[in-house]
Scaffold this motif. Structure first.
Motif, PDB file in Angstrom:
ATOM      1  N   GLN A 103       0.904  -0.981   0.126  1.00 33.23           N
ATOM      2  CA  GLN A 103       0.204   0.181  -0.090  1.00 33.23           C
ATOM      3  C   GLN A 103       0.759   1.286  -0.170  1.00 33.23           C
ATOM      4  N   ALA A 104       1.970   0.960   0.335  1.00 35.46           N
ATOM      5  CA  ALA A 104       2.838   2.220   0.776  1.00 35.46           C
ATOM      6  C   ALA A 104       3.823   2.837  -0.772  1.00 35.46           C
ATOM      7  N   ALA A 105       3.720   1.955  -1.563  1.00 41.55           N
ATOM      8  CA  ALA A 105       4.252   1.989  -2.785  1.00 41.55           C
ATOM      9  C   ALA A 105       2.990   2.066  -4.167  1.00 41.55           C
TER      10      ALA A 105
ATOM     11  N   GLY B  76       4.727   8.136  -9.566  1.00 37.62           N
ATOM     12  CA  GLY B  76       3.974   9.138  -9.787  1.00 37.62           C
ATOM     13  C   GLY B  76       3.224   8.336 -11.186  1.00 37.62           C
ATOM     14  N   GLY B  77       4.315   7.465 -11.488  1.00 39.88           N
ATOM     15  CA  GLY B  77       4.316   6.594 -12.902  1.00 39.88           C
ATOM     16  C   GLY B  77       2.902   6.676 -12.290  1.00 39.88           C
ATOM     17  N   VAL B  78       1.858   6.408 -13.637  1.00 36.86           N
ATOM     18  CA  VAL B  78       0.826   5.049 -14.107  1.00 36.86           C
ATOM     19  C   VAL B  78       1.148   3.710 -14.358  1.00 36.86           C
ATOM     20  N   LEU B  79       0.428   3.082 -13.518  1.00 32.33           N
ATOM     21  CA  LEU B  79       0.428   0.694 -12.985  1.00 32.33           C
ATOM     22  C   LEU B  79      -0.331   0.598 -13.923  1.00 32.33           C
TER      23      LEU B  79
ATOM     24  N   ALA C 276      -0.812   7.594 -20.838  1.00 29.06           N
ATOM     25  CA  ALA C 276      -0.202   6.660 -20.369  1.00 29.06           C
ATOM     26  C   ALA C 276      -0.940   5.350 -20.587  1.00 29.06           C
ATOM     27  N   ILE C 277      -2.371   5.476 -20.230  1.00 30.75           N
ATOM     28  CA  ILE C 277      -2.939   4.432 -20.308  1.00 30.75           C
ATOM     29  C   ILE C 277      -3.367   3.678 -21.672  1.00 30.75           C
ATOM     30  N   GLN C 278      -3.015   5.064 -22.698  1.00 29.86           N
ATOM     31  CA  GLN C 278      -3.357   4.639 -23.990  1.00 29.86           C
ATOM     32  C   GLN C 278      -1.834   3.480 -24.134  1.00 29.86           C
ATOM     33  N   ALA C 279      -1.075   3.806 -23.751  1.00 25.09           N
ATOM     34  CA  ALA C 279       0.597   2.968 -23.604  1.00 25.09           C
ATOM     35  C   ALA C 279      -0.111   1.286 -23.160  1.00 25.09           C
TER      36      ALA C 279
END
Length: 194
Positions: free
Chosen positions: A15-17, A79-82, A30-33
């Motif tokens: 949860q911390a990550a 902050g990157g979208v995972l 990012a979502i499209q990629a």
């Protein structure tokens, strides 16, 4: 609303990550990629050409325009979208108004970090709070053990398989249907017309 069908804990999620939040316009590239990767390399989606960022943004707007959740998992502190997940109507006819379909996609580098579990758990919780009663997963490829396992872990049960319903990458592909009750599910009638 009290959920009569509680979620099992999202095991393995640090949860911390990880932070789950509503997706915004700045997340769409990012979502499209992430989606493009799945379209071009796998059977989770039966699209064959990845949609452009503008098309993905229009799809997001349609979801949130209906008051449904469209979420991203964000790496903390980077902050990157995972990954991302959203709910959409299962079918358009009015009798299906209490049923939703989920979609969950995880970036290739984030697989195995609990991102899918965290996204799907939050999506289920938010849709339950909105008063929906059923969630359906339409999973591309009956050999997609990761997605089938993810949904089973979060309380979905098998509902059926459509053999050879799609043709992609030069072969016939199945679709697996799984379902999960939301809130009180079908134990009670809806409180008010939807």
């Amino acid at each position: 609303m009290r959920d009569e069908h509680p979620l099992p804990p999202a095991a393995g999620v640090a949860q911390a990550a990880l932070r789950i939040r509503p997706a915004d316009a700045a997340d769409m590239a990012a979502i499209q990629a992430i989606y493009a990767h799945h379209v071009l390399t796998g059977l989770a989606s039966f699209e064959e050409m990845p949609p452009a960022v503008a098309e993905m943004a229009a799809r997001r707007q349609k979801v949130i325009g209906r008051g449904l959740p469209y979420l991203v998992a964000e790496d903390v502190p980077g902050g990157g979208v995972l990954g991302y997940a959203y709910a959409s109507p299962f079918r358009d006819r009015v009798a299906y108004r209490f049923s939703l379909e989920d979609s969950v996609y995880v970036a290739p580098a984030a697989v195995g970090r609990g991102v899918g579990s965290a996204l799907l758990a939050e999506l289920i919780a938010r849709c339950s709070e909105l008063g929906y009663r059923q969630m359906v997963a339409v999973i591309g490829d009956s050999a997609n053990a990761a997605s089938i396992g993810l949904h089973a872990k979060l309380g979905f049960e098998m509902a059926g398989r459509l053999a050879s319903i799609a043709f992609k990458f030069g072969r016939w592909v199945d679709s697996v249907y799984m379902r999960r009750p939301l809130g009180p599910g079908d134990d009670t009638l809806p409180a008010a017309p939807g």
